[in-house]
Design an enzyme around this catalytic site. Sequence first.
Site, PDB file in Angstrom:
ATOM      1  N   ASP A  94       0.821  -1.204   0.000  1.00 37.02           N
ATOM      2  CA  ASP A  94       0.000   0.000   0.000  1.00 37.02           C
ATOM      3  C   ASP A  94       0.858   1.257   0.000  1.00 37.02           C
ATOM      4  OD1 ASP A  94      -1.762  -2.057   0.500  1.00 37.02           O
ATOM      5  OD2 ASP A  94      -2.994  -0.905   1.877  1.00 37.02           O
ATOM      6  N   CYS A 135       2.401  -7.105   4.956  1.00 36.96           N
ATOM      7  CA  CYS A 135       1.701  -5.904   4.515  1.00 36.96           C
ATOM      8  C   CYS A 135       0.189  -6.023   4.744  1.00 36.96           C
ATOM      9  CB  CYS A 135       2.002  -5.610   3.049  1.00 36.96           C
ATOM     10  SG  CYS A 135       1.656  -3.904   2.555  1.00 36.96           S
ATOM     11  N   ASP A 136      -0.483  -4.882   4.687  1.00 40.06           N
ATOM     12  CA  ASP A 136      -1.846  -4.721   5.192  1.00 40.06           C
ATOM     13  C   ASP A 136      -2.834  -5.817   4.827  1.00 40.06           C
ATOM     14  OD1 ASP A 136      -0.630  -2.374   5.870  1.00 40.06           O
ATOM     15  OD2 ASP A 136      -2.034  -1.064   4.860  1.00 40.06           O
ATOM     16  N   CYS A 207       5.033  -1.082   8.227  1.00 41.84           N
ATOM     17  CA  CYS A 207       5.039   0.328   8.628  1.00 41.84           C
ATOM     18  C   CYS A 207       4.887   0.480  10.138  1.00 41.84           C
ATOM     19  CB  CYS A 207       3.936   1.077   7.902  1.00 41.84           C
ATOM     20  SG  CYS A 207       4.157   1.105   6.112  1.00 41.84           S
ATOM     21  N   SER A 483      -5.606   5.170   4.796  1.00 39.72           N
ATOM     22  CA  SER A 483      -4.491   4.434   5.376  1.00 39.72           C
ATOM     23  C   SER A 483      -4.591   4.513   6.887  1.00 39.72           C
ATOM     24  CB  SER A 483      -3.176   5.068   4.923  1.00 39.72           C
ATOM     25  OG  SER A 483      -2.107   4.635   5.726  1.00 39.72           O
TER      26      SER A 483
END
Length: 567
Positions: A94, A135-136, A207, A483
Amino acid sequence: MSDGFTPAPNRADSARLGGNPLTTGAHRAPARAMLKAVGFTDADLKKPLIGVANTWIEIGPCNYHLRDLAVDVKEGVRSAGGTPMEFNTVSISDGITMGTEGMRASLVSREVIADSIELVARGNGFDGLVVLVGCDKTIPAAAMALARLNIPGVALYGGSIAPGAWNGKNVTIQDVFEAVGAHAAGTLSDADLCRLEDAACPGAGACGGQFTANTMAIALEFLGIAALGSGSVPANDPKKKAVARAAGERVMDLLRRNLRPRDIITRSALENAIASVATTGGSTNAVLHLVAIAHEAGIELSLSDFDRISARTPLLADLKPSGRFVATDLHAAGGSPLVAKRLVEAGAINGKSPTVTGRPLTEEAAAAVETPGQEVVRPVARPLKPTGGLVILRGSLAPEGAVMKISGADRLQQRGAARVFDSEEAAFDAVQHQQIKAGDIIVIRYEGPSGGPGMREMLAVTGAIVGAGLGDSVALVTDGRFSGATRGFMVGHIAPEASRGGPIAAVRDGDTIVIDVTNRRLDLEVADNVVQERLAQWKTPRPRYASGVLAKYAKLVSSASTGAVTG
Protein backbone atom coordinates in the site's frame (compact mmCIF):
# COMPACT_ATOMS: atom_id res chain seq x y z
CA MET A 1 6.81 -10.21 28.37
CA SER A 2 4.23 -12.90 27.69
CA ASP A 3 5.45 -16.25 26.48
CA GLY A 4 2.92 -16.04 23.65
CA PHE A 5 5.66 -17.20 21.29
CA THR A 6 6.98 -20.01 23.51
CA PRO A 7 6.73 -23.43 21.85
CA ALA A 8 3.49 -25.21 22.70
CA PRO A 9 4.05 -27.96 25.30
CA ASN A 10 2.26 -30.76 23.45
CA ARG A 11 3.66 -31.97 20.16
CA ALA A 12 2.23 -34.36 17.61
CA ASP A 13 3.77 -37.79 17.35
CA SER A 14 5.98 -38.37 14.36
CA ALA A 15 3.46 -40.87 13.04
CA ARG A 16 0.69 -39.43 10.85
CA LEU A 17 -2.43 -38.19 12.57
CA GLY A 18 -4.68 -39.97 10.09
CA GLY A 19 -4.06 -40.64 6.39
CA ASN A 20 -3.73 -37.88 3.84
CA PRO A 21 -5.49 -38.73 0.56
CA LEU A 22 -2.74 -36.95 -1.37
CA THR A 23 0.00 -39.40 -0.39
CA THR A 24 -1.63 -42.49 1.12
CA GLY A 25 -2.15 -45.77 -0.75
CA ALA A 26 -0.64 -47.58 -3.71
CA HIS A 27 -2.77 -45.60 -6.15
CA ARG A 28 -1.04 -42.37 -4.99
CA ALA A 29 2.37 -43.54 -6.23
CA PRO A 30 2.40 -40.95 -9.08
CA ALA A 31 1.86 -38.10 -6.60
CA ARG A 32 4.59 -39.44 -4.32
CA ALA A 33 6.95 -39.78 -7.28
CA MET A 34 6.53 -36.10 -8.13
CA LEU A 35 6.93 -35.02 -4.52
CA LYS A 36 10.10 -37.10 -4.22
CA ALA A 37 11.46 -35.23 -7.24
CA VAL A 38 11.66 -32.05 -5.13
CA GLY A 39 13.24 -33.75 -2.14
CA PHE A 40 10.46 -35.23 -0.01
CA THR A 41 11.10 -38.75 1.32
CA ASP A 42 8.82 -41.65 2.17
CA ALA A 43 9.20 -40.70 5.83
CA ASP A 44 8.18 -37.11 5.09
CA LEU A 45 5.08 -38.19 3.20
CA LYS A 46 3.86 -40.37 6.06
CA LYS A 47 3.69 -37.37 8.39
CA PRO A 48 1.04 -34.64 8.54
CA LEU A 49 1.41 -32.26 5.61
CA ILE A 50 1.53 -28.65 6.77
CA GLY A 51 1.15 -25.83 4.27
CA VAL A 52 3.37 -22.82 4.91
CA ALA A 53 1.70 -20.00 3.00
CA ASN A 54 4.21 -17.23 2.43
CA THR A 55 3.35 -13.69 1.28
CA TRP A 56 7.02 -12.90 0.62
CA ILE A 57 7.88 -10.33 -2.03
CA GLU A 58 10.99 -8.24 -2.57
CA ILE A 59 8.88 -5.18 -3.44
CA GLY A 60 9.03 -3.17 -0.24
CA PRO A 61 10.08 -3.88 3.35
CA CYS A 62 6.86 -5.27 4.86
CA ASN A 63 7.20 -8.82 3.54
CA TYR A 64 10.83 -8.81 2.44
CA HIS A 65 12.12 -10.89 5.38
CA LEU A 66 9.38 -13.53 5.34
CA ARG A 67 11.50 -15.86 3.21
CA ASP A 68 13.94 -16.13 6.10
CA LEU A 69 11.20 -16.56 8.71
CA ALA A 70 9.70 -19.41 6.71
CA VAL A 71 12.90 -21.41 7.28
CA ASP A 72 12.34 -21.22 11.04
CA VAL A 73 8.63 -22.02 10.73
CA LYS A 74 9.47 -25.15 8.76
CA GLU A 75 12.05 -26.20 11.33
CA GLY A 76 9.35 -25.91 13.98
CA VAL A 77 6.93 -28.04 11.96
CA ARG A 78 9.57 -30.74 11.40
CA SER A 79 10.68 -30.79 15.05
CA ALA A 80 7.06 -31.34 16.11
CA GLY A 81 6.51 -34.24 13.72
CA GLY A 82 5.12 -32.68 10.54
CA THR A 83 6.23 -32.12 6.97
CA PRO A 84 6.13 -28.48 5.86
CA MET A 85 5.32 -27.57 2.27
CA GLU A 86 5.96 -23.91 1.50
CA PHE A 87 4.14 -22.00 -1.21
CA ASN A 88 3.85 -18.35 -2.11
CA THR A 89 1.04 -15.96 -2.84
CA VAL A 90 0.80 -12.31 -3.85
CA SER A 91 1.11 -9.05 -1.94
CA ILE A 92 0.59 -5.42 -2.88
CA SER A 93 2.45 -2.74 -0.91
CA ASP A 94 0.00 0.00 0.00
CA GLY A 95 2.77 2.44 0.91
CA ILE A 96 4.41 2.09 -2.49
CA THR A 97 1.26 2.14 -4.64
CA MET A 98 -0.48 4.89 -2.63
CA GLY A 99 -1.81 7.72 -4.78
CA THR A 100 -1.40 5.82 -8.05
CA GLU A 101 -3.56 3.67 -10.27
CA GLY A 102 -1.80 0.67 -8.74
CA MET A 103 -3.48 1.32 -5.40
CA ARG A 104 -6.71 0.00 -6.90
CA ALA A 105 -5.14 -3.46 -6.71
CA SER A 106 -4.59 -3.36 -2.94
CA LEU A 107 -7.99 -4.28 -1.50
CA VAL A 108 -8.61 -6.60 -4.45
CA SER A 109 -5.46 -8.47 -3.44
CA ARG A 110 -7.05 -9.39 -0.10
CA GLU A 111 -9.55 -11.60 -1.95
CA VAL A 112 -6.91 -13.00 -4.31
CA ILE A 113 -4.60 -13.89 -1.41
CA ALA A 114 -7.39 -15.64 0.50
CA ASP A 115 -8.54 -17.42 -2.66
CA SER A 116 -5.04 -18.58 -3.58
CA ILE A 117 -4.31 -19.92 -0.08
CA GLU A 118 -7.63 -21.74 -0.13
CA LEU A 119 -6.92 -23.25 -3.55
CA VAL A 120 -3.44 -24.52 -2.72
CA ALA A 121 -4.58 -25.91 0.64
CA ARG A 122 -7.63 -27.64 -0.81
CA GLY A 123 -5.72 -28.86 -3.84
CA ASN A 124 -3.06 -30.52 -1.72
CA GLY A 125 -5.24 -31.61 1.17
CA PHE A 126 -3.03 -30.05 3.83
CA ASP A 127 -3.56 -31.23 7.39
CA GLY A 128 -2.67 -27.81 8.81
CA LEU A 129 -1.53 -24.38 7.77
CA VAL A 130 0.79 -21.57 8.88
CA VAL A 131 0.34 -18.25 7.09
CA LEU A 132 3.19 -15.71 7.13
CA VAL A 133 1.95 -12.14 6.71
CA GLY A 134 3.30 -8.62 6.62
CA CYS A 135 1.70 -5.90 4.51
CA ASP A 136 -1.85 -4.72 5.19
CA LYS A 137 -4.07 -7.02 3.12
CA THR A 138 -2.08 -10.18 3.73
CA ILE A 139 -3.12 -10.19 7.40
CA PRO A 140 -6.92 -10.26 7.06
CA ALA A 141 -6.55 -12.51 4.02
CA ALA A 142 -4.78 -15.07 6.23
CA ALA A 143 -7.64 -15.11 8.72
CA MET A 144 -10.22 -15.26 5.93
CA ALA A 145 -8.51 -18.27 4.36
CA LEU A 146 -8.13 -20.05 7.69
CA ALA A 147 -11.82 -19.48 8.49
CA ARG A 148 -12.85 -20.82 5.08
CA LEU A 149 -10.68 -23.89 5.21
CA ASN A 150 -11.23 -24.56 8.92
CA ILE A 151 -8.16 -26.75 9.21
CA PRO A 152 -5.80 -26.30 12.19
CA GLY A 153 -3.88 -23.15 11.45
CA VAL A 154 -1.86 -20.21 12.76
CA ALA A 155 -1.15 -16.72 11.42
CA LEU A 156 2.33 -15.28 11.96
CA TYR A 157 3.00 -11.56 11.48
CA GLY A 158 6.50 -10.67 10.32
CA GLY A 159 6.71 -7.70 12.67
CA SER A 160 7.21 -3.97 12.50
CA ILE A 161 10.00 -1.97 10.92
CA ALA A 162 12.23 0.09 13.20
CA PRO A 163 11.63 3.85 13.13
CA GLY A 164 13.91 6.02 11.06
CA ALA A 165 15.92 8.91 12.50
CA TRP A 166 15.70 12.39 10.96
CA ASN A 167 16.57 15.77 12.47
CA GLY A 168 16.87 14.22 15.91
CA LYS A 169 13.47 12.52 16.00
CA ASN A 170 11.95 9.15 15.14
CA VAL A 171 10.08 9.12 11.85
CA THR A 172 7.87 6.73 9.88
CA ILE A 173 6.42 6.61 6.39
CA GLN A 174 3.59 8.82 7.70
CA ASP A 175 6.08 11.67 8.05
CA VAL A 176 7.12 11.30 4.42
CA PHE A 177 3.55 11.52 3.14
CA GLU A 178 2.94 14.61 5.26
CA ALA A 179 6.25 16.09 4.11
CA VAL A 180 4.97 16.01 0.53
CA GLY A 181 2.30 18.52 1.54
CA ALA A 182 4.81 20.65 3.41
CA HIS A 183 7.09 20.60 0.37
CA ALA A 184 4.25 21.71 -1.90
CA ALA A 185 3.40 24.51 0.54
CA GLY A 186 7.00 25.71 0.41
CA THR A 187 7.84 24.95 4.04
CA LEU A 188 10.19 22.01 3.34
CA SER A 189 13.15 22.14 0.97
CA ASP A 190 14.00 19.63 -1.74
CA ALA A 191 17.09 18.60 0.22
CA ASP A 192 15.18 18.03 3.47
CA LEU A 193 12.50 16.01 1.68
CA CYS A 194 15.21 13.83 0.15
CA ARG A 195 16.96 13.34 3.51
CA LEU A 196 13.67 12.34 5.13
CA GLU A 197 12.90 9.96 2.28
CA ASP A 198 16.32 8.33 2.74
CA ALA A 199 15.91 7.91 6.50
CA ALA A 200 12.27 6.96 7.07
CA CYS A 201 12.44 3.22 6.34
CA PRO A 202 15.69 1.74 7.71
CA GLY A 203 15.06 -1.95 6.95
CA ALA A 204 12.63 -4.84 6.79
CA GLY A 205 9.28 -4.83 8.53
CA ALA A 206 5.80 -3.38 8.15
CA CYS A 207 5.04 0.33 8.63
CA GLY A 208 5.94 1.39 12.15
CA GLY A 209 2.93 3.20 13.61
CA GLN A 210 -0.44 1.79 14.57
CA PHE A 211 -1.25 1.82 10.89
CA THR A 212 -3.20 -0.96 9.17
CA ALA A 213 -0.54 -3.70 9.37
CA ASN A 214 0.12 -3.31 13.09
CA THR A 215 -3.59 -2.76 13.73
CA MET A 216 -4.56 -6.01 12.03
CA ALA A 217 -1.64 -7.87 13.62
CA ILE A 218 -2.86 -7.04 17.14
CA ALA A 219 -6.46 -7.71 16.05
CA LEU A 220 -5.52 -11.26 14.98
CA GLU A 221 -3.84 -11.85 18.33
CA PHE A 222 -6.97 -10.75 20.20
CA LEU A 223 -9.00 -12.81 17.74
CA GLY A 224 -6.93 -15.75 18.96
CA ILE A 225 -5.74 -16.95 15.57
CA ALA A 226 -2.21 -15.63 16.23
CA ALA A 227 -0.35 -16.13 19.50
CA LEU A 228 -0.50 -13.14 21.83
CA GLY A 229 2.88 -11.40 21.76
CA SER A 230 4.05 -13.02 18.53
CA GLY A 231 3.38 -10.00 16.34
CA SER A 232 4.80 -7.46 18.78
CA VAL A 233 8.34 -8.75 18.28
CA PRO A 234 9.86 -6.44 15.63
CA ALA A 235 10.95 -7.74 12.25
CA ASN A 236 14.68 -7.42 12.93
CA ASP A 237 14.66 -8.56 16.56
CA PRO A 238 16.82 -11.69 16.98
CA LYS A 239 13.96 -13.24 18.97
CA LYS A 240 11.82 -13.35 15.83
CA LYS A 241 13.42 -16.66 14.83
CA ALA A 242 12.09 -18.30 18.00
CA VAL A 243 8.66 -16.79 17.32
CA ALA A 244 8.64 -18.34 13.87
CA ARG A 245 9.83 -21.76 15.06
CA ALA A 246 7.14 -21.72 17.75
CA ALA A 247 4.46 -21.06 15.11
CA GLY A 248 5.53 -24.21 13.29
CA GLU A 249 5.42 -26.26 16.49
CA ARG A 250 2.11 -24.70 17.49
CA VAL A 251 0.26 -25.78 14.35
CA MET A 252 1.19 -29.38 15.12
CA ASP A 253 -0.25 -29.01 18.61
CA LEU A 254 -3.46 -27.62 17.14
CA LEU A 255 -3.59 -30.60 14.79
CA ARG A 256 -3.10 -33.02 17.68
CA ARG A 257 -5.94 -31.38 19.61
CA ASN A 258 -8.07 -30.89 16.49
CA LEU A 259 -8.58 -27.23 17.42
CA ARG A 260 -9.77 -25.44 14.31
CA PRO A 261 -10.09 -21.77 13.30
CA ARG A 262 -13.86 -21.67 13.70
CA ASP A 263 -13.44 -22.95 17.26
CA ILE A 264 -11.34 -19.84 17.90
CA ILE A 265 -12.95 -17.19 15.66
CA THR A 266 -16.15 -16.69 17.62
CA ARG A 267 -18.44 -13.73 18.20
CA SER A 268 -16.64 -12.98 21.50
CA ALA A 269 -13.25 -13.21 19.81
CA LEU A 270 -14.33 -10.75 17.12
CA GLU A 271 -15.49 -8.32 19.79
CA ASN A 272 -12.11 -8.70 21.51
CA ALA A 273 -10.40 -7.86 18.22
CA ILE A 274 -12.54 -4.73 17.83
CA ALA A 275 -11.62 -3.67 21.37
CA SER A 276 -7.92 -4.05 20.55
CA VAL A 277 -8.35 -1.72 17.58
CA ALA A 278 -10.32 0.83 19.61
CA THR A 279 -7.88 0.94 22.53
CA THR A 280 -4.82 1.38 20.30
CA GLY A 281 -6.28 4.06 18.01
CA GLY A 282 -6.02 1.61 15.14
CA SER A 283 -6.82 1.86 11.47
CA THR A 284 -10.35 2.27 10.10
CA ASN A 285 -9.46 -0.51 7.67
CA ALA A 286 -10.00 -2.91 10.57
CA VAL A 287 -13.74 -2.37 10.13
CA LEU A 288 -13.68 -3.70 6.56
CA HIS A 289 -11.38 -6.57 7.44
CA LEU A 290 -13.04 -7.82 10.61
CA VAL A 291 -16.46 -7.77 8.93
CA ALA A 292 -14.95 -9.80 6.08
CA ILE A 293 -13.37 -12.31 8.50
CA ALA A 294 -16.68 -12.66 10.32
CA HIS A 295 -18.38 -13.31 6.97
CA GLU A 296 -15.96 -16.15 6.21
CA ALA A 297 -16.56 -17.64 9.67
CA GLY A 298 -20.33 -17.46 9.25
CA ILE A 299 -20.76 -14.87 12.02
CA GLU A 300 -22.90 -11.75 11.71
CA LEU A 301 -20.97 -8.57 12.49
CA SER A 302 -22.31 -5.09 11.70
CA LEU A 303 -20.96 -1.56 11.72
CA SER A 304 -23.04 -0.85 14.82
CA ASP A 305 -20.97 -3.39 16.75
CA PHE A 306 -17.84 -1.30 16.18
CA ASP A 307 -19.46 1.84 17.52
CA ARG A 308 -20.88 0.00 20.54
CA ILE A 309 -17.61 -1.71 21.46
CA SER A 310 -15.46 1.38 20.84
CA ALA A 311 -17.78 3.42 23.09
CA ARG A 312 -17.12 1.08 26.03
CA THR A 313 -13.37 0.72 25.43
CA PRO A 314 -10.89 3.33 26.71
CA LEU A 315 -8.16 4.64 24.44
CA LEU A 316 -5.03 3.50 26.27
CA ALA A 317 -2.18 3.22 23.75
CA ASP A 318 -0.36 6.43 22.78
CA LEU A 319 0.59 5.33 19.27
CA LYS A 320 1.12 7.05 15.94
CA PRO A 321 -0.49 8.37 13.80
CA SER A 322 -2.35 10.30 16.49
CA GLY A 323 0.01 9.58 19.38
CA ARG A 324 3.70 9.76 20.18
CA PHE A 325 5.06 6.23 19.91
CA VAL A 326 5.67 3.51 17.31
CA ALA A 327 5.26 -0.26 17.36
CA THR A 328 8.80 -0.98 18.51
CA ASP A 329 8.12 1.26 21.53
CA LEU A 330 5.02 -0.78 22.30
CA HIS A 331 7.10 -3.95 22.20
CA ALA A 332 9.65 -2.45 24.58
CA ALA A 333 6.85 -1.38 26.94
CA GLY A 334 5.35 -4.87 27.21
CA GLY A 335 3.80 -5.48 23.80
CA SER A 336 0.33 -6.65 22.94
CA PRO A 337 0.16 -8.78 26.13
CA LEU A 338 0.29 -5.54 28.15
CA VAL A 339 -2.57 -4.13 26.07
CA ALA A 340 -4.54 -7.32 26.76
CA LYS A 341 -3.80 -7.10 30.47
CA ARG A 342 -5.14 -3.53 30.57
CA LEU A 343 -8.32 -4.49 28.73
CA VAL A 344 -8.89 -7.40 31.10
CA GLU A 345 -8.54 -4.95 34.00
CA ALA A 346 -11.01 -2.62 32.30
CA GLY A 347 -13.51 -5.43 31.74
CA ALA A 348 -13.47 -4.55 28.04
CA ILE A 349 -12.77 -8.03 26.62
CA ASN A 350 -13.95 -11.59 27.08
CA GLY A 351 -10.89 -13.22 28.60
CA LYS A 352 -12.30 -16.74 28.31
CA SER A 353 -11.95 -16.78 24.53
CA PRO A 354 -9.66 -19.60 23.31
CA THR A 355 -6.46 -18.92 21.41
CA VAL A 356 -4.04 -20.92 19.28
CA THR A 357 -1.75 -21.31 22.30
CA GLY A 358 -4.35 -23.53 23.98
CA ARG A 359 -4.74 -20.99 26.76
CA PRO A 360 -7.55 -18.43 27.10
CA LEU A 361 -6.84 -14.77 26.54
CA THR A 362 -6.96 -13.99 30.26
CA GLU A 363 -4.17 -16.46 30.96
CA GLU A 364 -2.07 -15.06 28.15
CA ALA A 365 -2.64 -11.50 29.37
CA ALA A 366 -1.71 -12.41 32.94
CA ALA A 367 1.80 -13.30 31.75
CA ALA A 368 2.45 -9.76 30.48
CA VAL A 369 5.53 -8.00 31.85
CA GLU A 370 5.31 -4.23 31.96
CA THR A 371 8.53 -2.23 31.65
CA PRO A 372 8.82 0.12 34.62
CA GLY A 373 8.27 3.75 33.70
CA GLN A 374 6.87 3.02 30.24
CA GLU A 375 4.52 5.68 28.80
CA VAL A 376 3.15 3.88 25.76
CA VAL A 377 0.17 2.12 27.37
CA ARG A 378 -1.74 4.15 29.94
CA PRO A 379 -3.21 2.72 33.16
CA VAL A 380 -6.95 2.09 32.97
CA ALA A 381 -7.51 4.90 35.48
CA ARG A 382 -5.74 7.43 33.23
CA PRO A 383 -6.83 6.79 29.63
CA LEU A 384 -5.94 9.10 26.79
CA LYS A 385 -9.67 9.24 26.12
CA PRO A 386 -12.54 7.44 27.88
CA THR A 387 -13.69 5.85 24.64
CA GLY A 388 -11.96 4.19 21.71
CA GLY A 389 -10.88 5.63 18.41
CA LEU A 390 -13.60 4.32 16.07
CA VAL A 391 -17.03 5.82 15.42
CA ILE A 392 -19.74 4.95 12.91
CA LEU A 393 -21.70 7.81 11.36
CA ARG A 394 -25.03 7.60 9.58
CA GLY A 395 -27.29 10.18 8.00
CA SER A 396 -28.59 11.51 4.72
CA LEU A 397 -25.11 11.31 3.15
CA ALA A 398 -24.39 7.79 4.46
CA PRO A 399 -27.61 5.80 4.96
CA GLU A 400 -25.68 2.50 5.30
CA GLY A 401 -22.95 4.04 7.41
CA ALA A 402 -19.50 5.61 7.29
CA VAL A 403 -16.37 5.09 9.38
CA MET A 404 -14.29 7.68 11.22
CA LYS A 405 -11.27 7.55 13.53
CA ILE A 406 -11.32 10.19 16.27
CA SER A 407 -8.32 9.17 18.36
CA GLY A 408 -6.36 12.11 16.94
CA ALA A 409 -9.25 14.53 16.38
CA ASP A 410 -9.78 17.43 18.77
CA ARG A 411 -13.03 18.68 17.26
CA LEU A 412 -16.30 16.77 17.20
CA GLN A 413 -18.25 18.74 14.60
CA GLN A 414 -17.72 20.52 11.32
CA ARG A 415 -20.18 22.26 9.03
CA GLY A 416 -18.86 23.49 5.72
CA ALA A 417 -19.15 23.87 2.00
CA ALA A 418 -18.44 20.85 -0.17
CA ARG A 419 -15.51 20.82 -2.60
CA VAL A 420 -16.36 17.89 -4.85
CA PHE A 421 -13.85 15.74 -6.73
CA ASP A 422 -14.58 12.63 -8.77
CA SER A 423 -11.16 11.07 -8.17
CA GLU A 424 -8.35 11.05 -5.64
CA GLU A 425 -5.96 12.56 -8.17
CA ALA A 426 -8.16 15.61 -8.72
CA ALA A 427 -8.38 16.29 -4.98
CA PHE A 428 -4.64 15.82 -4.47
CA ASP A 429 -3.92 18.25 -7.29
CA ALA A 430 -6.19 20.86 -5.68
CA VAL A 431 -4.40 20.51 -2.33
CA GLN A 432 -0.98 20.71 -3.95
CA HIS A 433 -1.95 23.92 -5.78
CA GLN A 434 -3.32 25.54 -2.59
CA GLN A 435 -6.87 25.56 -3.96
CA ILE A 436 -8.39 24.31 -0.69
CA LYS A 437 -9.18 26.81 2.05
CA ALA A 438 -9.88 26.54 5.75
CA GLY A 439 -13.38 25.29 6.52
CA ASP A 440 -13.80 23.33 3.28
CA ILE A 441 -15.15 19.80 3.34
CA ILE A 442 -13.47 17.86 0.56
CA VAL A 443 -15.65 15.19 -1.07
CA ILE A 444 -13.88 12.42 -3.00
CA ARG A 445 -16.25 10.00 -4.71
CA TYR A 446 -16.25 7.17 -7.25
CA GLU A 447 -13.44 5.59 -5.20
CA GLY A 448 -15.56 2.92 -3.45
CA PRO A 449 -15.12 -0.86 -3.68
CA SER A 450 -16.96 -1.10 -6.99
CA GLY A 451 -16.51 2.41 -8.37
CA GLY A 452 -12.77 2.62 -7.82
CA PRO A 453 -12.62 -0.25 -8.24
CA GLY A 454 -10.68 -1.31 -5.18
CA MET A 455 -11.50 1.48 -2.70
CA ARG A 456 -8.15 3.24 -2.75
CA GLU A 457 -6.67 4.71 0.41
CA MET A 458 -6.39 8.49 0.53
CA LEU A 459 -3.12 8.89 2.44
CA ALA A 460 -1.57 10.96 -0.33
CA VAL A 461 -4.42 13.47 0.00
CA THR A 462 -4.77 13.39 3.79
CA GLY A 463 -1.02 13.61 4.26
CA ALA A 464 -0.88 16.57 1.88
CA ILE A 465 -3.71 18.30 3.80
CA VAL A 466 -1.87 17.94 7.11
CA GLY A 467 1.46 18.88 5.55
CA ALA A 468 -0.09 22.01 4.05
CA GLY A 469 -1.19 23.15 7.52
CA LEU A 470 -4.90 22.50 6.90
CA GLY A 471 -5.35 19.49 9.17
CA ASP A 472 -7.08 21.49 11.90
CA SER A 473 -9.56 23.23 9.60
CA VAL A 474 -10.37 21.01 6.62
CA ALA A 475 -12.45 17.82 6.65
CA LEU A 476 -12.62 15.07 4.04
CA VAL A 477 -15.42 12.62 3.26
CA THR A 478 -15.15 9.80 0.75
CA ASP A 479 -16.57 6.48 -0.37
CA GLY A 480 -12.95 5.36 -0.52
CA ARG A 481 -10.90 4.50 2.54
CA PHE A 482 -7.90 5.72 4.50
CA SER A 483 -4.49 4.43 5.38
CA GLY A 484 -3.92 3.61 9.00
CA ALA A 485 -1.41 6.48 8.89
CA THR A 486 -4.16 8.99 8.18
CA ARG A 487 -4.97 11.53 10.87
CA GLY A 488 -7.33 14.47 10.98
CA PHE A 489 -11.08 14.98 10.53
CA MET A 490 -11.61 12.31 7.89
CA VAL A 491 -14.70 10.19 7.15
CA GLY A 492 -14.45 7.15 4.86
CA HIS A 493 -16.32 4.04 3.71
CA ILE A 494 -19.45 6.09 2.88
CA ALA A 495 -22.16 3.66 1.82
CA PRO A 496 -23.88 3.31 -0.53
CA GLU A 497 -20.98 4.43 -2.71
CA ALA A 498 -21.34 6.91 -5.57
CA SER A 499 -21.02 4.39 -8.40
CA ARG A 500 -24.05 2.52 -7.05
CA GLY A 501 -26.21 5.62 -6.75
CA GLY A 502 -25.54 6.56 -3.13
CA PRO A 503 -26.41 10.12 -2.03
CA ILE A 504 -22.73 11.09 -2.29
CA ALA A 505 -23.23 10.98 -6.07
CA ALA A 506 -25.68 13.89 -5.76
CA VAL A 507 -23.38 16.28 -3.87
CA ARG A 508 -22.42 19.48 -5.70
CA ASP A 509 -19.83 22.16 -5.02
CA GLY A 510 -21.07 24.56 -2.37
CA ASP A 511 -23.59 22.17 -0.77
CA THR A 512 -23.43 22.20 3.02
CA ILE A 513 -22.25 19.05 4.76
CA VAL A 514 -22.43 18.48 8.51
CA ILE A 515 -20.19 16.03 10.37
CA ASP A 516 -21.49 15.55 13.92
CA VAL A 517 -19.46 13.00 15.87
CA THR A 518 -21.38 13.45 19.12
CA ASN A 519 -24.66 12.45 17.49
CA ARG A 520 -23.00 10.05 15.03
CA ARG A 521 -24.41 11.94 12.04
CA LEU A 522 -23.17 12.66 8.52
CA ASP A 523 -25.70 14.80 6.66
CA LEU A 524 -26.07 16.68 3.41
CA GLU A 525 -28.08 19.83 4.08
CA VAL A 526 -29.98 19.67 0.81
CA ALA A 527 -33.71 19.00 0.63
CA ASP A 528 -34.59 15.34 0.05
CA ASN A 529 -36.60 16.12 -3.05
CA VAL A 530 -33.64 17.99 -4.56
CA VAL A 531 -31.33 15.06 -3.86
CA GLN A 532 -33.83 12.69 -5.46
CA GLU A 533 -34.14 14.94 -8.54
CA ARG A 534 -30.36 14.98 -8.92
CA LEU A 535 -30.13 11.20 -8.57
CA ALA A 536 -32.95 10.75 -11.11
CA GLN A 537 -30.77 12.59 -13.63
CA TRP A 538 -27.62 10.71 -12.59
CA LYS A 539 -26.22 8.00 -14.84
CA THR A 540 -24.07 5.09 -13.77
CA PRO A 541 -20.51 5.90 -14.87
CA ARG A 542 -18.73 3.66 -17.33
CA PRO A 543 -16.53 1.13 -15.46
CA ARG A 544 -12.86 2.08 -15.38
CA TYR A 545 -11.93 -1.48 -16.38
CA ALA A 546 -13.79 -3.51 -19.00
CA SER A 547 -11.91 -6.78 -18.47
CA GLY A 548 -9.55 -8.55 -16.13
CA VAL A 549 -9.51 -8.98 -12.37
CA LEU A 550 -10.49 -5.40 -11.57
CA ALA A 551 -13.54 -5.58 -13.83
CA LYS A 552 -14.55 -8.89 -12.26
CA TYR A 553 -14.07 -7.45 -8.77
CA ALA A 554 -16.18 -4.36 -9.57
CA LYS A 555 -19.09 -6.59 -10.57
CA LEU A 556 -18.87 -8.95 -7.60
CA VAL A 557 -17.82 -6.83 -4.63
CA SER A 558 -20.28 -5.99 -1.87
CA SER A 559 -20.73 -2.66 -0.11
CA ALA A 560 -18.08 -1.38 2.27
CA SER A 561 -20.72 -1.68 4.98
CA THR A 562 -20.63 -5.47 4.58
CA GLY A 563 -16.86 -5.82 4.33
CA ALA A 564 -16.34 -5.39 0.57
CA VAL A 565 -16.35 -9.17 0.08
CA THR A 566 -16.82 -11.00 -3.21
CA GLY A 567 -18.47 -14.20 -2.13
